[in-house]
Design a protein around this motif. Structure first.
Motif, PDB file in Angstrom:
ATOM      1  N   GLN A 377       0.842  -1.184   0.000  1.00 53.51           N
ATOM      2  CA  GLN A 377       0.000   0.000   0.000  1.00 53.51           C
ATOM      3  C   GLN A 377       0.886   1.246   0.000  1.00 53.51           C
ATOM      4  O   GLN A 377       2.088   1.173   0.241  1.00 53.51           O
ATOM      5  N   GLN A 378       0.246   2.380  -0.245  1.00 48.74           N
ATOM      6  CA  GLN A 378       0.975   3.640  -0.235  1.00 48.74           C
ATOM      7  C   GLN A 378       1.468   3.943   1.177  1.00 48.74           C
ATOM      8  O   GLN A 378       0.750   3.745   2.150  1.00 48.74           O
ATOM      9  N   ARG A 379       2.704   4.408   1.281  1.00 49.45           N
ATOM     10  CA  ARG A 379       3.295   4.738   2.577  1.00 49.45           C
ATOM     11  C   ARG A 379       3.796   6.183   2.571  1.00 49.45           C
ATOM     12  O   ARG A 379       4.041   6.752   1.504  1.00 49.45           O
ATOM     13  N   PRO A 380       3.954   6.778   3.739  1.00 46.51           N
ATOM     14  CA  PRO A 380       4.481   8.147   3.803  1.00 46.51           C
ATOM     15  C   PRO A 380       5.931   8.205   3.331  1.00 46.51           C
ATOM     16  O   PRO A 380       6.673   7.238   3.484  1.00 46.51           O
ATOM     17  N   PRO A 381       6.349   9.340   2.785  1.00 47.14           N
ATOM     18  CA  PRO A 381       7.751   9.469   2.356  1.00 47.14           C
ATOM     19  C   PRO A 381       8.675   9.723   3.549  1.00 47.14           C
ATOM     20  O   PRO A 381       8.271  10.296   4.553  1.00 47.14           O
ATOM     21  N   VAL A 382       9.925   9.276   3.402  1.00 46.07           N
ATOM     22  CA  VAL A 382      10.965   9.555   4.388  1.00 46.07           C
ATOM     23  C   VAL A 382      11.887  10.608   3.783  1.00 46.07           C
ATOM     24  O   VAL A 382      12.506  10.391   2.749  1.00 46.07           O
ATOM     25  N   VAL A 383      11.938  11.772   4.438  1.00 52.31           N
ATOM     26  CA  VAL A 383      12.655  12.934   3.903  1.00 52.31           C
ATOM     27  C   VAL A 383      13.821  13.244   4.817  1.00 52.31           C
ATOM     28  O   VAL A 383      13.658  13.324   6.043  1.00 52.31           O
ATOM     29  N   THR A 384      15.015  13.408   4.235  1.00 44.98           N
ATOM     30  CA  THR A 384      16.197  13.779   4.995  1.00 44.98           C
ATOM     31  C   THR A 384      16.541  15.235   4.719  1.00 44.98           C
ATOM     32  O   THR A 384      16.645  15.644   3.560  1.00 44.98           O
ATOM     33  N   ILE A 385      16.711  15.994   5.798  1.00 42.50           N
ATOM     34  CA  ILE A 385      17.117  17.400   5.695  1.00 42.50           C
ATOM     35  C   ILE A 385      18.640  17.443   5.774  1.00 42.50           C
ATOM     36  O   ILE A 385      19.221  17.045   6.783  1.00 42.50           O
ATOM     37  N   MET A 386      19.305  17.903   4.702  1.00 39.67           N
ATOM     38  CA  MET A 386      20.766  17.939   4.647  1.00 39.67           C
ATOM     39  C   MET A 386      21.219  19.338   4.246  1.00 39.67           C
ATOM     40  O   MET A 386      20.429  20.133   3.717  1.00 39.67           O
TER      41      MET A 386
END
Length: 880
Positions: A377-386
């Motif tokens: 199923q669709q999942r939330p994105p994992v975002v890295t702040i760099m």
């Protein structure tokens, strides 16, 4: 008087945008100038009739329904179902509204009683159905058991029939042998009568052969009793004397029977054979010199000790050591050698090396993980702040989370990987905040590997900096899409166009320049452009079509880990597949355990964590390494076996790395003579694993030709007595990063005169060690602890907030000096004193053994048992 309904309230009740509702009223022939006007019941009915006619339905007056004697009830129920990050315009992304409508028509006289009866009938029908299903299952099980008993009885009957046929065949053979013996006896008797020398001549008696035949028949009948249960396997064996001797030894072949039966029962020795040859033929223990060398296949894993290799080669350990010495490898018989060296020495000695098979526990774990599959199923994105240090990464995340994290960081810079999941109006997004300092290269690389999207924060007034370029390289190496957030556009010297031009050098081309990189101008201070950044993140996640399995056992990766004195090993993990629940057994690198508790980023306990959600877990057997994968397994046995095998393998590889000294290395060290480097030994302890790893690599990288920096010990948690003993033995300095030494460790440090230094900013650690290593003398800024207070009780004050009622246990507490709050010898807050009181009076200092009230500025989470440490920074001139 009833409350009047406005158009705005009506729009909220029917869950319709106000603009759309105004358009429908206009189409129905009613003019309204604004959403705050009152709408009457007649106008509502008119709108309702217009909408029914617009959908092709006839309008039925309410009076007609009442006259018919029936009442029709229309019921509707609204629900919101989360389905990921999709969604229609105007609605929160990730949810779908489901409206369930039901129409019930009741005649006069029908009511609640009828509904209750229907409910009872439905429950009775359901109970009868379940009872019938249970009876059908029991009947099927009884039939299956009866079928198994019938098949078992048939097998037993077949075995008995075969035994009976065998007995009858043996008895018939015995009877035929007896008849043949009688016939031979009769012929012998007739021959005696024809050739006798008189009536009184001696001749054999007929009774003797008969008795011998009876004995043979009895013996033949007795043979199957010895071989009972195994006669089918020897049905074709010839009934001779050798078979009779070894009738019970069915595992022997015909050649073995022939060998064992030779030279027995006094049948004589073989002609021309010696006694030695006869004994070897009889026992089978004779040694024949091989005509060709024996080549053995030796299974070799990643590492093997010299003794084990010698045993597999059927050689003496000394011979293998000699062969290794000739190849230039100096190793004792108890040392380990790596796989390549073992393969070379095995082939040098004339044998064949094969790779050892995989560990049983690892194979079982792999099969265990493969059998858990489900619908994605669709999942939330994992975002890295760099980005570069002090470009506003944490401040941007603060604005999204509506918290204040950057103010709590020492020196205003992030020194761990922070993990958060945020429920924004645009949908759920998980953020990883990575440090920007040069020493945290591996932490940024680990963040890029865990993520789906990288948000590169660049300050509009500063431009592209070294860590900005490094973050671009990490994102490209991990093949992760990039979004550039140009921060601090509210400043007067901000120049976003210069940032876009500088990024062209690194092949980062904005969409407006014909590229495919989204660039968003924003201000983390005012919030300008933050919504555009969230839209860009969700748009990129829709393009990537991120999916995961939400059911089944969880798998994921460790983001950060630490040792909490009160809670034990604590690991921050990111769930990638399945659901991680409280009570699950898991294996994580070389550690294993059972999940005792799950906490989110706010410290709130949760029961379940799904894909793309970071949580803290308690219950592991030790502190795992950052970057280790974790897998949930069915039971503790499998988790423990896998962890132990991994630990053994890692220890063997570590022994190989330190043990396999080559002759060239030893000769090179001998040739150096007196030109040995000066060595600076350090023991480094930090609060979390990622910071400890970054410190260790940054310090060892400062070595030069004149001085070599060795980190002989490192770990997570407070400085213990064993750390102090190690430093005393190796004459090392101890560095504590956001941790403190306990009482026993301080005693060892004071008695041995060990150099102990506390730090809270990584700049200070690297700068001090760099200046010493480079030989540059200058002023050194040291932090000297002047006093420590123990919190006894916490009071609440309307003006000053939380007041810590404390007792000064060491030194003196001075007003105006910086302080730190310690819990279990670990720094949890750095700040300054808000107030210092003795009874009702403000005082400038409080000395040892005196009670006082301490107000900590900007922090109200002080608890009884905490320690408040007062220190001052002093400059000291370095001397040789």
């Amino acid at each position: 008087m009833s409350q009047q309904t406005t158009i705005r309230k009506l729009a909220e009740l029917v869950n319709t945008p106000v603009d759309k509702l105004l358009e429908q009223l206009t189409e129905a022939g009613m003019k309204f100038s604004g959403p705050d006007q009152v709408i009457t019941s007649a106008e509502k009915l008119k709108l309702h009739g217009f909408l029914r006619r617009a959908h092709g339905k006839d309008e039925k007056p309410a009076e007609e329904a009442i006259a018919s004697g029936k009442i029709t009830l229309n019921r509707s129920r609204k629900q919101e179902i989360s389905v990921g990050n999709g969604g229609k315009a105007g609605r929160a992304a990730g949810t779908i509204e489901v409206v369930t409508r039901k129409k019930i028509t009741l005649k006069p006289g029908e009511g609640r009683a009828q509904t209750a009866n229907e409910k009872l009938d439905a429950e009775r029908t359901d109970a009868l159905r379940k009872l019938e299903e249970s009876r059908a299952r029991n009947l099927a099980e009884q039939r299956a058991l009866a079928e198994k008993d019938r098949q078992r009885a048939e097998v037993v009957a077949e075995q008995k029939r075969v035994e009976q046929e065998q007995l009858e065949r043996v008895a018939a053979e015995a009877a035929a042998a007896a008849e043949a013996a009688l016939e031979d006896a009769g012929k012998t008797k007739g021959h005696g009568h024809g050739h006798g020398h008189g009536h009184g001549a001696a001749h054999p008696k007929p009774a003797a052969p008969a008795r011998e035949a009876d004995k043979a028949a009895v013996a033949a009948k007795g043979k199957p009793q010895v071989q009972r249960g195994s006669h089918v396997m020897v049905a074709g064996v010839e009934d001779d004397d050798r078979t009779e001797r070894f009738a019970g030894q069915l595992h022997l072949s015909a050649s073995d029977r022939a060998r064992r039966s030779s030279n027995t029962r006094g049948k004589g020795k073989p002609a021309g054979g010696s006694k030695r040859a006869s004994d070897q033929s009889r026992t089978g223990t004779g040694f024949n010199k091989p005509t060709a060398p024996v080549v053995r296949e030796v299974a070799i894993g990643d590492a093997i000790t010299v003794a084990d290799l010698a045993q597999k080669l059927a050689m003496k350990g000394g011979d293998v050591v000699k062969a290794l010495f000739k190849m230039g490898v100096m190793a004792t018989i108890t040392q380990s050698i790596d796989h390549d060296t073992a393969v070379l020495i095995t082939e040098e000695l004339g044998h064949k090396a094969v790779a050892a098979g995989a560990n049983d526990a690892e194979s079982e774990l792999l099969a265990h993980a493969e059998e858990v599959q489900g619908e994605k199923q669709q999942r939330p994105p994992v975002v890295t702040i760099m980005g570069h240090v002090d470009h506003g990464k944490t401040s941007l995340l603060d604005y999204i989370r509506r918290t204040k994290v950057a103010t709590g960081e020492a020196g205003g810079i992030t020194q761990h990987i922070g993990a958060y999941h945020v429920e924004t109006p645009k949908g759920v997004i998980s953020f990883l905040d990575t440090p920007g300092h040069a020493a945290f290269t591996q932490m940024r690389q680990r963040g890029a590997k865990l993520t789906d999207i990288v948000v590169l924060v660049v300050a509009a007034d500063d431009g592209v900096m070294p860590q900005t370029a490094e973050a671009i390289q990490h994102a490209k190496a991990a093949k992760v899409p990039l979004i550039v957030a140009i921060n601090k556009i509210d400043k007067s010297d901000a120049d976003p166009s210069r940032v876009k031009s500088d990024l062209l050098t690194y092949e980062v081309v904005a969409e407006e320049f014909g590229g495919d990189i989204q660039m968003v101008e924003l201000s983390a201070k005012t919030g300008q452009g933050v919504d555009d950044l969230l839209d860009a993140i969700l748009l990129q996640s829709e393009v990537l079509d991120l999916q995961a399995v939400f059911e089944g056992r969880a798998t994921g990766v460790v983001i950060e880990s630490a040792l909490d004195k009160g809670r034990g090993p604590v690991a921050t993990v990111l769930v990638q597949q399945g659901q991680l629940s409280k009570g699950d057994y898991l294996v994580c690198g070389i550690q294993y355990g059972r999940v005792r508790a799950l906490f989110d980023e706010n410290g709130t306990q949760v029961q379940v964590a799904g894909p793309s959600i970071p949580v803290q877990i308690l219950g592991l057997s030790g502190v795992p390494e950052a970057g280790d994968d974790f897998v949930v397994v069915a039971d503790e046995r499998l988790a423990k076996d896998v962890a132990q095998q991994r630990d053994t393998k890692r220890r063997e590889l570590r022994l190989v790395a330190s043990a396999g000294n080559r002759m060239e290395d030893i000769l090179a060290q001998m040739g150096e003579g007196s030109s040995q480097q000066l060595a600076l030994n350090l023991v480094v302890k930090a609060d979390v694993h990622g910071t400890m790893q970054a410190l260790r690599e940054a310090l060892t990288g400062l070595s030069n030709d004149q001085i070599k920096i060795n980190v002989i010990g490192s770990g997570v948690g407070g400085i213990t007595e064993s750390d102090a003993q190690l430093a005393a033995t190796s004459k090392a300095a101890v560095i504590g990063f956001n941790v403190r030494a306990d009482a026993s460790a301080r005693k060892v440090i004071d008695n041995n005169g060990i150099d102990l230094r506390y730090f809270s900013i990584i700049y200070d650690v690297i700068d001090q060690v760099k200046q010493i290593a480079s030989g540059v003398l200058g002023k050194e800024v040291r932090e000297e602890i002047i006093g420590t207070a123990s919190v006894q009780q916490v009071f609440r004050h309307s003006k000053f907030g939380s007041i810590a009622g404390s007792v000064v246990v060491e030194g003196v507490i001075r007003k105006g000096k910086p302080i730190r709050v310690l819990r279990d010898d670990t720094v949890i807050f750095s700040g300054e004193l808000d107030s210092l009181r003795r009874f009702q009076e403000n005082v400038d200092e409080v000395r040892n053994g005196t009670e006082c009230g301490i107000g900590v500025k900007g922090y109200d989470q002080v608890k009884p048992g905490d320690k408040i440490e007062c220190f001052e920074r002093i400059e000291v001139q370095r001397t040789l």
